[in-house]
Motif scaffolding. Structure first.
Motif, PDB file in Angstrom:
ATOM      1  N   ILE A 138       8.806  -6.858   7.735  1.00 45.22           N
ATOM      2  CA  ILE A 138       9.212  -7.685   6.596  1.00 45.22           C
ATOM      3  C   ILE A 138       8.425  -7.373   5.321  1.00 45.22           C
ATOM      4  CG2 ILE A 138      10.177  -9.577   7.939  1.00 45.22           C
ATOM      5  CD1 ILE A 138       7.534 -11.090   7.607  1.00 45.22           C
ATOM      6  N   GLN A 139       7.409  -6.518   5.429  1.00 45.87           N
ATOM      7  CA  GLN A 139       6.728  -6.109   4.189  1.00 45.87           C
ATOM      8  C   GLN A 139       7.581  -5.103   3.425  1.00 45.87           C
ATOM      9  OE1 GLN A 139       6.429  -4.335   6.780  1.00 45.87           O
ATOM     10  NE2 GLN A 139       5.641  -2.295   6.335  1.00 45.87           N
ATOM     11  N   ARG A 140       8.599  -4.532   4.073  1.00 48.02           N
ATOM     12  CA  ARG A 140       9.529  -3.618   3.415  1.00 48.02           C
ATOM     13  C   ARG A 140      10.647  -4.426   2.755  1.00 48.02           C
ATOM     14  NH1 ARG A 140       9.999   1.908   4.720  1.00 48.02           N
ATOM     15  NH2 ARG A 140      12.191   1.643   4.138  1.00 48.02           N
ATOM     16  N   GLU A 141      10.968  -4.049   1.553  1.00 45.78           N
ATOM     17  CA  GLU A 141      11.982  -4.798   0.812  1.00 45.78           C
ATOM     18  C   GLU A 141      13.353  -4.697   1.474  1.00 45.78           C
ATOM     19  OE1 GLU A 141      12.269  -7.609  -2.070  1.00 45.78           O
ATOM     20  OE2 GLU A 141      10.483  -6.479  -1.481  1.00 45.78           O
ATOM     21  N   ASP A 142      13.701  -3.502   1.980  1.00 46.86           N
ATOM     22  CA  ASP A 142      15.031  -3.343   2.577  1.00 46.86           C
ATOM     23  C   ASP A 142      15.212  -4.211   3.813  1.00 46.86           C
ATOM     24  OD1 ASP A 142      13.220  -1.747   3.985  1.00 46.86           O
ATOM     25  OD2 ASP A 142      14.493   0.042   4.005  1.00 46.86           O
ATOM     26  N   VAL A 143      14.173  -4.297   4.637  1.00 43.04           N
ATOM     27  CA  VAL A 143      14.257  -5.119   5.845  1.00 43.04           C
ATOM     28  C   VAL A 143      14.294  -6.604   5.487  1.00 43.04           C
ATOM     29  CG1 VAL A 143      13.084  -5.786   7.992  1.00 43.04           C
ATOM     30  CG2 VAL A 143      13.142  -3.374   7.292  1.00 43.04           C
ATOM     31  N   ILE A 157      11.367 -12.757  16.079  1.00 47.23           N
ATOM     32  CA  ILE A 157      10.118 -13.110  16.748  1.00 47.23           C
ATOM     33  C   ILE A 157       9.002 -12.231  16.202  1.00 47.23           C
ATOM     34  CG2 ILE A 157       8.926 -13.347  18.963  1.00 47.23           C
ATOM     35  CD1 ILE A 157      11.633 -13.702  20.299  1.00 47.23           C
ATOM     36  N   ILE A 158       7.934 -12.868  15.732  1.00 48.36           N
ATOM     37  CA  ILE A 158       6.814 -12.143  15.127  1.00 48.36           C
ATOM     38  C   ILE A 158       5.531 -12.935  15.357  1.00 48.36           C
ATOM     39  CG2 ILE A 158       7.045 -13.242  12.842  1.00 48.36           C
ATOM     40  CD1 ILE A 158       6.523 -10.429  11.603  1.00 48.36           C
ATOM     41  N   GLY A 159       4.403 -12.249  15.340  1.00 50.04           N
ATOM     42  CA  GLY A 159       3.109 -12.908  15.499  1.00 50.04           C
ATOM     43  C   GLY A 159       2.371 -13.002  14.186  1.00 50.04           C
ATOM     44  N   ASP A 160       1.553 -14.039  14.021  1.00 53.17           N
ATOM     45  CA  ASP A 160       0.844 -14.185  12.748  1.00 53.17           C
ATOM     46  C   ASP A 160      -0.359 -13.259  12.623  1.00 53.17           C
ATOM     47  OD1 ASP A 160      -0.888 -15.554  14.477  1.00 53.17           O
ATOM     48  OD2 ASP A 160      -1.286 -17.169  13.052  1.00 53.17           O
ATOM     49  N   LYS A 161      -0.718 -12.545  13.717  1.00 55.09           N
ATOM     50  CA  LYS A 161      -1.772 -11.530  13.640  1.00 55.09           C
ATOM     51  C   LYS A 161      -1.197 -10.119  13.548  1.00 55.09           C
ATOM     52  CE  LYS A 161      -4.971 -14.669  13.998  1.00 55.09           C
ATOM     53  NZ  LYS A 161      -5.576 -15.170  12.755  1.00 55.09           N
ATOM     54  N   ASP A 162       0.103 -10.045  13.371  1.00 51.93           N
ATOM     55  CA  ASP A 162       0.788  -8.770  13.138  1.00 51.93           C
ATOM     56  C   ASP A 162       0.404  -8.289  11.742  1.00 51.93           C
ATOM     57  OD1 ASP A 162       2.681  -6.759  12.532  1.00 51.93           O
ATOM     58  OD2 ASP A 162       4.225  -7.728  13.740  1.00 51.93           O
ATOM     59  N   SER A 163      -0.026  -7.040  11.623  1.00 56.42           N
ATOM     60  CA  SER A 163      -0.460  -6.526  10.326  1.00 56.42           C
ATOM     61  C   SER A 163       0.687  -6.455   9.317  1.00 56.42           C
ATOM     62  CB  SER A 163      -1.098  -5.146  10.489  1.00 56.42           C
ATOM     63  OG  SER A 163      -0.185  -4.247  11.092  1.00 56.42           O
ATOM     64  N   PHE A 164       1.927  -6.541   9.798  1.00 63.53           N
ATOM     65  CA  PHE A 164       3.086  -6.498   8.906  1.00 63.53           C
ATOM     66  C   PHE A 164       3.579  -7.900   8.522  1.00 63.53           C
ATOM     67  CE2 PHE A 164       3.202  -2.516  11.302  1.00 63.53           C
ATOM     68  CZ  PHE A 164       3.233  -1.597  10.266  1.00 63.53           C
ATOM     69  N   TYR A 165       2.919  -8.927   9.043  1.00 66.96           N
ATOM     70  CA  TYR A 165       3.318 -10.306   8.761  1.00 66.96           C
ATOM     71  C   TYR A 165       2.632 -10.826   7.510  1.00 66.96           C
ATOM     72  CZ  TYR A 165       3.165 -15.404   9.049  1.00 66.96           C
ATOM     73  OH  TYR A 165       3.237 -16.743   8.763  1.00 66.96           O
ATOM     74  N   THR A 166       3.403 -11.494   6.668  1.00 66.10           N
ATOM     75  CA  THR A 166       2.804 -12.310   5.612  1.00 66.10           C
ATOM     76  C   THR A 166       3.554 -13.633   5.577  1.00 66.10           C
ATOM     77  OG1 THR A 166       4.213 -11.675   3.735  1.00 66.10           O
ATOM     78  CG2 THR A 166       2.333 -10.240   4.214  1.00 66.10           C
TER      79      THR A 166
END
Length: 214
Positions: A138-143, A157-166
């Protein structure tokens, strides 16, 4: 028992893109498509058990086995990998969907696979497909834009310690009423707890249960 067919197509820069179709029923009109991560293959537990879920439901399962960790891709920038996956997945889909007609679809993308998923959901045949976004980039604009605007019924489904999560970008995803979003606390990009295998298995069980019920 199920049938396994493995083929390859020529993808980006004429590199071979292998893919596998698993089926229990030759007449199935249902297809689940697995788009793995860069290093998280279809043998990773999330995707291995997702494959099992859909085979049990008598879906054919298409696994796109791009191999961007292969040394031939060593000089590729992340943007070139992004272009490669879009073309590679499109080429595989064109091949598979030309050779057999399906009526119902699930797309299951993990990490890098969500880039291709963002574009392929625009196909007319996927208009009513269900979309499962596992650790989407989700840090990518297209996604992010694809998820925010998606009319497909979705599960994220995503984790809050995922480096790509904000939190800021995730908050935009959860505003889409078509997507059911699950944020798992303290898990990483593999949806696992660092250094805690037993509790990571519990997360795996809960995620697979969510996918099975979706």
């Amino acid at each position: 028992m199920f049938n396994v067919k493995t083929r390859t197509v020529k993808g980006y820069k004429e590199l071979d893109i292998p893919f596998t179709i698993l089926s229990r029923n030759e007449d199935s009109k249902n297809l689940a498509i697995i788009l793995p991560g860069e290093g998280y293959t279809t043998q990773g537990p999330l995707l291995h058990y997702s494959t099992g879920v859909f085979l049990h439901k008598s879906y054919d399962v298409l696994q796109v086995n791009y191999q961007y960790k292969n040394k031939v891709y060593d000089d590729f920038t992340i943007e070139e990998i992004s272009e490669a996956i879009k073309l590679d997945v499109k080429t595989v889909f064109d091949d598979v969907l030309t050779n057999k007609t399906y009526e119902n679809f699930y797309l299951i993308g993990k990490s890098l696979g969500t880039i291709a998923m963002s574009y392929e959901l625009n196909r007319e045949c996927f208009k009513n497909a269900k979309a499962i976004w596992l650790t989407p980039l989700i840090q990518r604009e297209d996604v992010l834009v694809a998820m925010v605007r998606s009319k497909n019924k979705g599960l994220c489904i995503i984790g809050d310690k995922d480096s790509f999560y904000t939190e800021e970008r995730y908050s935009k995803v959860i505003e889409n009423p078509n997507i059911t979003s699950k944020l798992i606390l303290n898990v990483n990009h593999s949806l696992e707890y660092d250094g805690n295998a037993v509790e990571s298995i519990d997360v795996l069980k809960s995620v697979i249960a969510e996918i099975e019920q979706f």
